[in-house]
Scaffold this active site. Structure first.
Site, PDB file in Angstrom:
ATOM      1  N   ASP A 117     -12.001 -40.644  32.240  1.00  0.00           N
ATOM      2  CA  ASP A 117     -11.667 -41.787  33.068  1.00  0.00           C
ATOM      3  C   ASP A 117     -12.887 -42.069  33.953  1.00  0.00           C
ATOM      4  O   ASP A 117     -13.765 -41.208  34.099  1.00  0.00           O
ATOM      5  CB  ASP A 117     -10.426 -41.470  33.904  1.00  0.00           C
ATOM      6  CG  ASP A 117     -10.039 -42.615  34.819  1.00  0.00           C
ATOM      7  OD1 ASP A 117     -10.170 -43.772  34.402  1.00  0.00           O
ATOM      8  OD2 ASP A 117      -9.620 -42.345  35.959  1.00  0.00           O
ATOM      9  N   ASP A 161      -7.680 -38.228  36.457  1.00  0.00           N
ATOM     10  CA  ASP A 161      -7.254 -37.796  37.790  1.00  0.00           C
ATOM     11  C   ASP A 161      -6.011 -38.490  38.301  1.00  0.00           C
ATOM     12  O   ASP A 161      -5.560 -38.204  39.406  1.00  0.00           O
ATOM     13  CB  ASP A 161      -8.379 -38.049  38.801  1.00  0.00           C
ATOM     14  CG  ASP A 161      -8.510 -39.528  39.141  1.00  0.00           C
ATOM     15  OD1 ASP A 161      -8.544 -40.343  38.200  1.00  0.00           O
ATOM     16  OD2 ASP A 161      -8.553 -39.863  40.328  1.00  0.00           O
ATOM     17  N   ASP A 209      -3.605 -41.821  33.584  1.00  0.00           N
ATOM     18  CA  ASP A 209      -4.199 -40.976  32.549  1.00  0.00           C
ATOM     19  C   ASP A 209      -3.211 -39.980  31.950  1.00  0.00           C
ATOM     20  O   ASP A 209      -3.562 -39.258  31.019  1.00  0.00           O
ATOM     21  CB  ASP A 209      -5.390 -40.179  33.141  1.00  0.00           C
ATOM     22  CG  ASP A 209      -6.429 -41.094  33.765  1.00  0.00           C
ATOM     23  OD1 ASP A 209      -6.765 -42.105  33.143  1.00  0.00           O
ATOM     24  OD2 ASP A 209      -6.887 -40.802  34.879  1.00  0.00           O
TER      25      ASP A 209
END
Length: 1175
Positions: free
Chosen positions: A473, A822, A826
């Site tokens: 990410d 995080d 995700d």
């Protein structure tokens, strides 16, 4: 038939019968399917008594649960009866409407929102039904007793097999070896059981943190009950925990950490009010999330069914296990937004509807994962079985050889013959195999824990060594969540755009500032006044000079009378990439909105010509750009009309207010980790929700994209359905047909990097890809995606489901994937990846850490300049002194107020320590791996440790293979020649082998990833060829050992008879020494070392142990210390040459038997090490 023959036949038949009976009894504990066939009958008509439950892969063992008929009894008698079975905390119920199948309890999590909002809680008449239907709010893990778990371990198939081996060895008169092996096995099983019991006790202790009592609305009144009494359908008061501060011994106070606060006891829907929660347990993200009451939604929105996968609905849901860090009570009863049917909670909490309780909550799901998840440690079970099957074939050939020779000898004891045959076959799997494999993973798990990486599924650790694709990410993973507001770009009267300007009303306009400060999801924590929420919004608020001043109130720092009151908030949704609020500013109702520039464009009545070019310039610099819009609602608009208006209607006809430009710094060490991963053969990609320009620029800065901007091509779909790869700025343009892999390969080989947006990815799947929840995860969709995702470097503007689909597509084409993220967006991708890593995101800590590091660098620079000035003064170089003093004054100005080096080091250490306590716990339900840190260094650590565990397990299999082949040779051909081993010899070798295996598993990974990749399987050509050549070398030297011993064999000695008891002979002693040397050499040659783990020399314990074994063998061969030979049941070696003929006789005359044995051991060592160098 003679009496002896009848006796033998009876013993054989009795043994077979006993074996079959024991197998049938034990097999019911080994296989659920066998137990089902042996004990139960499948039924479709009669009432079932038991239920077979098979969980998904890696979710623990299945089981057979007893079906019980549970009745709902009230004052009126039995009102309802259901057939139920409970397994691992989950209740399964028989659904009579679906052919009598059993289904998990379905909780009320998909009803229209209006149903929850109109609820008045449970009543005395509905309370028993809720308890009966959904069960109590109990998440207490049952902890089996030590003896109960041990009894289950002792009837496991592998342990029974090991016991059988011990019995066989004892029947062959190897008592010491059998007892040693048995004790080692029992000790290992006791250790495993003890660790499991302690782990479950620790898990229960960590989760049994009751909030004491809570208030619920039952029977028309608010009442207090224990948290265990909460039921589905209750209206519960959600209240911020008390005592959020601890008094320290020095008189100061410390704010309680999230893991010190009691957690929310169940899954809730917030009806009214507002709460700020820490969802680290759920998502791994420590940025507090704002939860608002669903009562403020519009009329049509309230009729939508609750969807826990939609971000717009998640803002109303608080999950069990999360921690409430702040909470605001609902609006006063006079407000039109409050529920007229529900009085406010007396404790000032927010009324919430209870959705799920017990093990069905999010916290319960995490507990079940940690308590029951698979603990397997095999690299690849299929490969393992194939490998053992190959060894078994060789053992079968050797056993057949022994049977053929034994049957030809009429004097041969048939029982001993059968015993030796079985021993040869069972020698394929050594007793210490489970310990060896377990140690490899256990040590890796311990090493990761020391690096603050916590794993809930240890079997995944070796998969880290197989990873080929690493996906990241962007925000919060590669870059910090801490935002830096660069300024605002606003339109001018002539249609042009300004440059970056400061955030003040005079420069950018009152309404644009209103969008910046009011369109947010921030909240102010009561007590210390800390502002909680999205770091982007906090950065903008701070730059604009405004503050959050109470519930939904934003106030100007320069003018206390300039206040904006938010009356309705439509939160940000990743699906539509925007948010808006309705606010009251000085009696005027305004709509403020912000979002992705490309999405917001169609919401504006008019945009400047430079609209697209302006925001793309800043995105190309890796910055985040948001478009701002506003409009004034007509006078007299009531609150009821505002609440009833559809969101789409509010967000249309907006006036373009400009762009806000923000930057987030790249985290320290990110570029170095990416570079090392790429250089070690890992394909690194970015999967983000940010725009393509921003994403590709950040990817270029960190090293994921390694070409210039002009060579980055983004996929576009034309109006006619055609696809084109286009470079930014109208450069190169390449037509492409969907599914053309060859075209993609040529683009990559031509020096281009590819970028795909979320909409393009969805279009690639099928025309109906977006029609359903799991449409992108169907077999056909993944097949289409699998043709493009391996060639893409950046996936931009991807929603959570699209991120998940990318990882799933890579998995579907056989790639081993790692995903590092995080936040909530995700979670799907983290669960799909073989290695999913959840980072703890703490923007404030990251900011303090970075400032402290800058201060350390400045302080170090000042100290260095002072030393250089002193050296220049000593040399009398006045010109250099003057120049350095100027630099020192400049450095001192920068470091002014920052404190000295010691203060900055202390601040840096405090920031590092704070990261350890920001999470709710060591693990999160978001991913198998949780890193209590903020950098992607953990990805490298897991890859290193994964490779270490993988090669350790593979070298165990190679050692196992060579030893099994040598053992089969010793027990077959050499036994026929009269070779035997003593009980003490077998026991001594067992101790040595167990010790060497343990020391092998202690090897630590290197600090740097190598370009060379470890083999993924023991069935690769190099491994199998290495095993074959090693065995060939060993068999030659063992055979030579037998040959040199022939002249010393007494032909009239009964010790050489195959079935005779063991007696020390020269032949046995020579063969034992060479066999022991072969075993030590097998460990030495198959030790992998560099480039994956520390070398044999660096693994001092292992190398010293090998040296000790080698020294002991030399001592025995040269008979320097005879008591050692006697302990090992060795015959003293003859001093003469034995009178042999030919070359053997000449060698023995020259060097003697001792010298010949030493030469054979040295020769085997040299030759097998040459084989090892070839692989």
């Amino acid at each position: 038939m003679t009496f002896d023959q009848r006796s033998l036949l009876f013993r054989i038949l009795f043994g077979i019968t006993l074996f079959l009976h024991l197998s049938i009894i034990l097999s019911s504990n080994w296989s659920l399917h066998l137990s089902k066939y042996l004990k139960y009958t499948t039924t479709t008509s009669s009432p079932p008594t038991h239920l077979l439950i098979i969980p998904p892969p890696n979710s623990g063992d299945g089981g057979i649960a007893e079906v019980k008929t549970v009745a709902l009894r009230t004052n009126k008698g039995v009102e309802k009866e259901e057939e139920r079975a409970e397994f691992q905390g989950i209740v399964w119920k028989r659904d009579k409407g679906s052919r009598g199948q059993f289904k998990r309890t379905e909780f009320p999590i998909s009803k229209p929102l209006s149903t929850y909002l109109s609820s008045t809680g449970l009543t005395p008449s509905t309370l028993p039904l809720s308890l009966y239907t959904y069960g109590p709010n109990s998440k207490s893990l049952p902890i089996p007793s030590f003896l109960h778990l041990l009894s289950k371990q002792l009837v496991a198939p592998f342990f029974i097999f090991q016991i059988l081996c011990c019995i066989l060895w004892s029947l062959d008169e190897y008592w010491y070896y059998a007892i040693f092996t048995l004790l080692m096995l029992v000790f290992f099983e006791c250790t495993v059981v003890y660790q499991r019991v302690k782990g479950m006790e620790g898990l229960r202790a960590a989760t049994d943190k009751p909030v004491g009592e809570v208030m619920v609305f039952r029977g028309g009144v608010w009442t207090t009950i224990p948290e265990s009494g909460i039921l589905v359908g209750d209206i519960m008061s959600l209240k911020q925990p008390k005592n959020c501060y601890f008094k320290l011994p020095d008189g100061t106070t410390r704010k309680a950490r999230a893991d010190e606060l009691p957690a929310v006891p169940c899954d809730l829907l917030v009806m009214e009010g507002k709460a700020v929660v820490n969802e680290a347990m759920l998502t791994g993200e420590s940025v507090p999330q704002i939860k608002e009451g669903a009562e403020g939604l519009g009329g049509r929105e309230k009729e939508e069914p609750l969807d826990l996968s939609r971000s717009s609905h998640l803002k109303h849901v608080v999950y069990g296990g999360c921690v409430v860090v702040d909470q605001s009570p609902p609006s006063p009863p006079s407000s039109s937004t409050s529920s007229p049917h529900l009085p406010p909670p007396p404790d000032g909490g927010s009324p919430c509807y209870v959705l799920r309780v017990g093990f069905s909550t999010s916290q319960g799901s995490l507990l079940r994962t940690m308590a029951y998840a698979s603990k397997e440690t095999n690299v690849n079970s299929k490969d393992t079985f194939v490998f053992i099957a190959l060894l078994l074939v060789f053992a079968g050939i050797a056993a057949g050889w022994v049977v053929r020779d034994g049957m030809a000898d009429r004097d041969r004891n048939r029982f001993k013959l059968l015993l030796h045959t079985i021993i040869i076959c069972t020698s394929v799997v050594p007793p210490e195999l489970p310990m060896e494999l377990s140690l490899a993973v256990t040590n890796s798990l311990k090493s990761l824990t020391l690096k603050r990486i916590f794993c809930t599924e240890p079997f995944r650790i070796p998969l880290g060594g197989k990873v080929e694709w690493c996906a990241f990410d962007k925000t919060g993973t590669l870059t910090s969540d801490e935002m830096i507001c660069k300024g605002v770009i606003v339109p001018m009267e002539g249609g042009e755009m300004t440059g970056l300007v400061n955030l003040d009303a005079e420069t950018v306009g009152k309404d644009t500032v209103g969008v910046l400060v009011a369109c947010n999801s921030l909240a102010k924590q009561r007590g210390d006044g800390e502002v909680l929420g999205d770091p982007l919004e906090r950065a903008v608020l701070k730059s604009a000079g405004w503050r959050i001043d109470g519930n939904n109130v934003t106030r100007n720092d320069k003018d206390d009378n300039d206040v904006i009151l938010t009356v309705r908030r439509c939160g940000f949704e990743s699906r539509i990439k925007r948010m808006c609020v309705v606010a009251d500013r000085g009696g005027v109702k305004m709509v403020y909105a912000k979002g992705a520039p490309e999405t917001m464009r169609r919401m504006f009545e008019k945009v400047p010509e430079e609209y697209e070019g302006t925001y793309k310039i800043h995105m190309a610099k890796g910055r985040r750009v948001l478009a701002l819009g506003y409009k004034t609602l007509k006078e007299g608009t009531t609150m009821k009309e505002i609440q009833g208006e559809q969101r789409e209607s509010l967000e249309t006809g907006l006036t373009f207010g400009g762009f806000v430009v923000l930057a987030c710094p790249i985290k320290d060490g990110t570029k170095e980790v990416i570079e090392e991963l790429v250089n070690s053969g890992h394909e690194c990609v970015m999967i983000t929700g940010d725009a393509a320009l921003t994403a590709t620029e950040v990817a270029r800065k960190v090293g994921i994209v390694r070409v210039g901007r002009e060579n980055v091509l983004e996929l576009h779909k034309g109006e006619g359905g055609e696809y084109k790869w286009k470079a930014e700025g109208g450069g190169k343009e390449v037509a492409w047909e969907r599914g053309d892999e060859e075209g993609l390969r040529k683009l990559r080989e031509g020096g281009h990097e590819l970028c795909v947006g979320g909409e393009a990815l969805t279009a690639l799947v099928s025309d109906k890809a977006g029609s359903g929840k799991g449409a992108m995860l169907t077999k056909e969709s993944l097949k289409n995606l699998g043709k493009i995702v391996p060639y893409v470097s950046v996936f931009a503007r991807h929603a959570p489901r699209q991120k998940e689909a990318v990882i799933a597509a890579l998995n579907s084409i056989g790639k081993f994937t790692m995903m590092c993220g995080d936040g909530t967006n995700d979670v799907g991708a983290l669960k799909q990846a073989h290695i999913g890593i959840s980072l703890i995101s703490v923007p404030e800590v990251e900011g303090r850490k970075r400032k402290a590091m800058e201060g350390v660098e400045l302080a170090a620079k000042v100290e260095k300049l002072k030393r250089r000035i002193k050296k220049a003064q000593d040399k009398g170089d006045n010109e250099k002194v003057e120049n350095l003093e100027k630099q020192l004054r400049k450095a001192n100005r920068k470091a002014a107020g920052a404190g000295g080096l010691r203060e900055q080091m202390r601040a840096l250490q405090q920031a590092e320590d704070e990261v350890l306590y920001v999470g709710l716990g060591d693990a999160s339900v978001a991913a198998p791996f949780t890193y209590r840190g903020t950098s992607i260094q953990c990805c490298k650590d897991i890859a290193l440790q994964g490779r270490c565990a993988l090669v350790t397990m593979l070298q165990i299999y190679k050692i196992l293979g060579v030893n099994c082949l040598v053992t089969a040779l010793t027990l077959s051909k050499l036994t026929i020649e009269g070779v035997k081993q003593g009980d003490a010899q077998m026991t001594g070798m067992g101790v040595v082998v167990a010790g060497l295996f343990f020391m092998t598993s202690l090897a630590k990974p290197l600090d740097k990833l190598s370009a060379q990749r470890p083999p993924n399987s023991v069935l690769c050509v190099s491994a199998l060829l290495s095993i074959a050549l090693q065995f060939l070398v060993h068999s030659v030297f063992i055979t030579l050992g037998v040959i040199v011993s022939q002249p010393f064999i007494d032909p009239f000695s009964t010790a050489n008879v195959p079935d005779a008891p063991f007696a020390p002979t020269t032949l046995n002693s020579v063969t034992f020494l060479i066999g022991a040397c072969v075993t030590a050499n097998t460990f030495a040659v198959n030790y992998v070392g560099h480039p994956f783990t520390e070398s044999m020399r660096e693994n001092k314990l292992f190398s010293r142990a090998l040296a000790a074994v080698a020294g002991g063998l030399v001592v025995c061969a040269t008979e320097i210390f005879l008591p050692l030979n006697q302990v090992l049941q060795m015959e003293p070696f003859p001093e003469d040459g034995g009178g042999g003929e030919g070359m053997v006789g000449q060698v023995l005359e020259m060097v003697g038997l001792k010298g010949a044995v030493v030469m054979l051991m040295v020769g085997d060592t040299v030759c097998v090490n040459l084989v090892g160098l070839m692989f």
